[in-house]
Enzyme design. Structure first.
Site, mmCIF file in Angstrom:
data_model
loop_
_atom_site.group_PDB
_atom_site.id
_atom_site.type_symbol
_atom_site.label_atom_id
_atom_site.label_comp_id
_atom_site.label_asym_id
_atom_site.label_seq_id
_atom_site.Cartn_x
_atom_site.Cartn_y
_atom_site.Cartn_z
ATOM 1 N N SER A 197 11.547 0.955 7.496
ATOM 2 C CA SER A 197 11.447 -0.577 6.799
ATOM 3 C C SER A 197 12.715 -1.498 7.572
ATOM 4 O O SER A 197 13.946 -1.526 7.263
ATOM 5 C CB SER A 197 10.922 -0.804 5.751
ATOM 6 O OG SER A 197 10.646 -1.683 5.520
ATOM 7 N N ARG A 198 12.360 -2.863 7.249
ATOM 8 C CA ARG A 198 13.161 -3.590 7.321
ATOM 9 C C ARG A 198 13.565 -4.122 6.549
ATOM 10 O O ARG A 198 14.230 -4.264 6.272
ATOM 11 C CB ARG A 198 12.687 -4.902 8.946
ATOM 12 C CG ARG A 198 12.421 -4.458 10.115
ATOM 13 C CD ARG A 198 11.680 -5.666 11.223
ATOM 14 N NE ARG A 198 10.922 -5.917 10.406
ATOM 15 C CZ ARG A 198 9.920 -6.941 10.925
ATOM 16 N NH1 ARG A 198 10.520 -7.981 12.067
ATOM 17 N NH2 ARG A 198 9.066 -7.631 10.216
ATOM 18 N N LYS A 224 -6.007 3.200 7.689
ATOM 19 C CA LYS A 224 -6.518 2.561 8.315
ATOM 20 C C LYS A 224 -6.452 1.030 7.718
ATOM 21 O O LYS A 224 -6.000 0.728 6.558
ATOM 22 C CB LYS A 224 -7.858 3.037 7.378
ATOM 23 C CG LYS A 224 -7.796 2.453 5.466
ATOM 24 C CD LYS A 224 -8.642 0.967 5.894
ATOM 25 C CE LYS A 224 -7.922 0.865 4.267
ATOM 26 N NZ LYS A 224 -8.133 -0.905 4.231
ATOM 27 N N ILE A 264 1.085 -1.176 0.041
ATOM 28 C CA ILE A 264 -0.063 -0.014 0.119
ATOM 29 C C ILE A 264 0.837 0.811 -0.070
ATOM 30 O O ILE A 264 0.867 2.521 -0.569
ATOM 31 C CB ILE A 264 -1.080 -0.145 1.047
ATOM 32 C CG1 ILE A 264 -1.777 1.160 1.472
ATOM 33 C CG2 ILE A 264 -0.122 0.048 2.416
ATOM 34 C CD1 ILE A 264 -2.747 0.767 -0.731
ATOM 35 N N ASP A 302 -10.636 -5.460 6.181
ATOM 36 C CA ASP A 302 -9.946 -4.229 6.536
ATOM 37 C C ASP A 302 -9.909 -4.155 5.134
ATOM 38 O O ASP A 302 -10.269 -3.286 4.968
ATOM 39 C CB ASP A 302 -8.319 -5.273 6.353
ATOM 40 C CG ASP A 302 -7.061 -4.561 5.399
ATOM 41 O OD1 ASP A 302 -6.428 -3.588 6.285
ATOM 42 O OD2 ASP A 302 -6.720 -4.473 4.467
#
Length: 304
Positions: free
Chosen positions: A34-35, A88, A12, A166
């Protein structure tokens, strides 16, 4: 231009957040956390605490992490005096979002619980048309392919991942925005794969004669439609709220979902300018009520 950091570089973020920030005249993507994910040419940190310590010049953080780990990251950012935008659903529970809102108010910073489907191109016009009219019935069909939108993302079917809610909460975010009178969940039926902790499909009965059908197993074209019967005609929203029909005739919008996130970031800029908050939990309340009232069915196991 304001500097912003993006936390969680998954699908996303890559599909919507990064392009929306890049095309904006109000924002500059100055860091990521971020990993695994990266954005070319942008400094990346593995932990949000590292970002907050190293980049005091970045005053705004947009969180695209899954719901369960998002609370800790949001708390860290708010306590560091940063403005925070939440993808969201805004959290895994209602209580934790209330806690974040209280923290933002205490810190004097912005918290924006974003609902991208409310920014769809025909939602505002639908709200105006329904205003003052009596809803006599309605039906929502929100069916999409979890393999397309969340490939290999097992977290979405774990406890707290919300499963089909979701995407379903996108429909409920529109519903709670446009109805003249609030809707209540009267009953629900939830289908849980035998090997998962969140539903893959759900059917809801709501007040005002409205029903909802959510399914994460759609193949082919995706379906994001809602229709309402009123005392003076019918209204339909299609393409996730981007196309409007009145009494079966086209009445505005476009067949595209790409305008939603730019609108969110424009609204975030307005909120930050005023250090204001926008935290509406009504869509999440309906999801919580569906879980509370829902009858649970065990269905076929699901694997990505």
């Amino acid at each position: 231009m304001r500097k912003i950091a993006l936390v969680g570089i998954g699908k996303i973020a890559q599909d919507q957040h990064v392009p929306s920030i890049s095309s904006s005249s109000e924002w500059r993507l100055s860091a990521t956390v971020s990993r695994h994910g990266r954005v070319d040419g942008v400094e990346n940190f593995v932990q949000i605490e590292d970002l907050l310590a190293a980049r005091p010049d970045i005053g705004v953080v947009s969180l695209c992490l899954p719901p369960v780990p998002r609370f800790a990251a949001a708390c860290a950012a708010l306590r560091a005096g940063r403005h925070v935008m939440l993808e969201k659903p805004p959290g895994a529970t209602i209580a934790e979002v209330h806690a974040l809102h209280d923290l933002a108010l205490a810190q004097g910073v912005t918290l924006f619980a974003s609902w991208h489907s409310r920014a769809a191109q025909a939602v505002a016009a639908a709200k105006v048309w329904l205003s003052g009219r009596e809803i006599r019935g309605g039906h929502i069909i929100w069916r999409e392919d979890v393999r397309k939108w969340h490939p290999g993302q097992d977290w979405i079917f774990a406890a707290g991942g919300m499963g089909v809610f979701d995407p379903g909460i996108n429909a409920l975010s529109i519903l709670t925005e446009i109805l003249p009178q609030p809707a209540r969940v009267l009953s629900a039926e939830l289908d849980f794969p035998a090997n998962r902790q969140a539903p893959i499909a759900a059917r809801l009965s709501l007040s005002q004669g409205i029903s909802a059908d959510f399914d994460f197993r759609q193949e082919g074209p995706q379906t994001w439609d809602m229709e309402f019967e009123t005392d003076s005609g019918t209204l339909a929203l299609r393409m996730g709220g981007n196309v409007l029909e009145i009494n079966g005739q086209p009445a505005g919008g476009q067949m595209s979902i790409m305008g939603e996130y730019p609108a969110l970031y424009a609204h975030m800029a307005e909120l930050v300018a005023r250090s204001a908050c926008d935290v509406d939990l009504s869509p999440l309340v309906l999801v919580a009520d569906a879980f509370m009232l829902g009858r649970r069915n065990s269905v076929k196991e699901f694997e990505f």
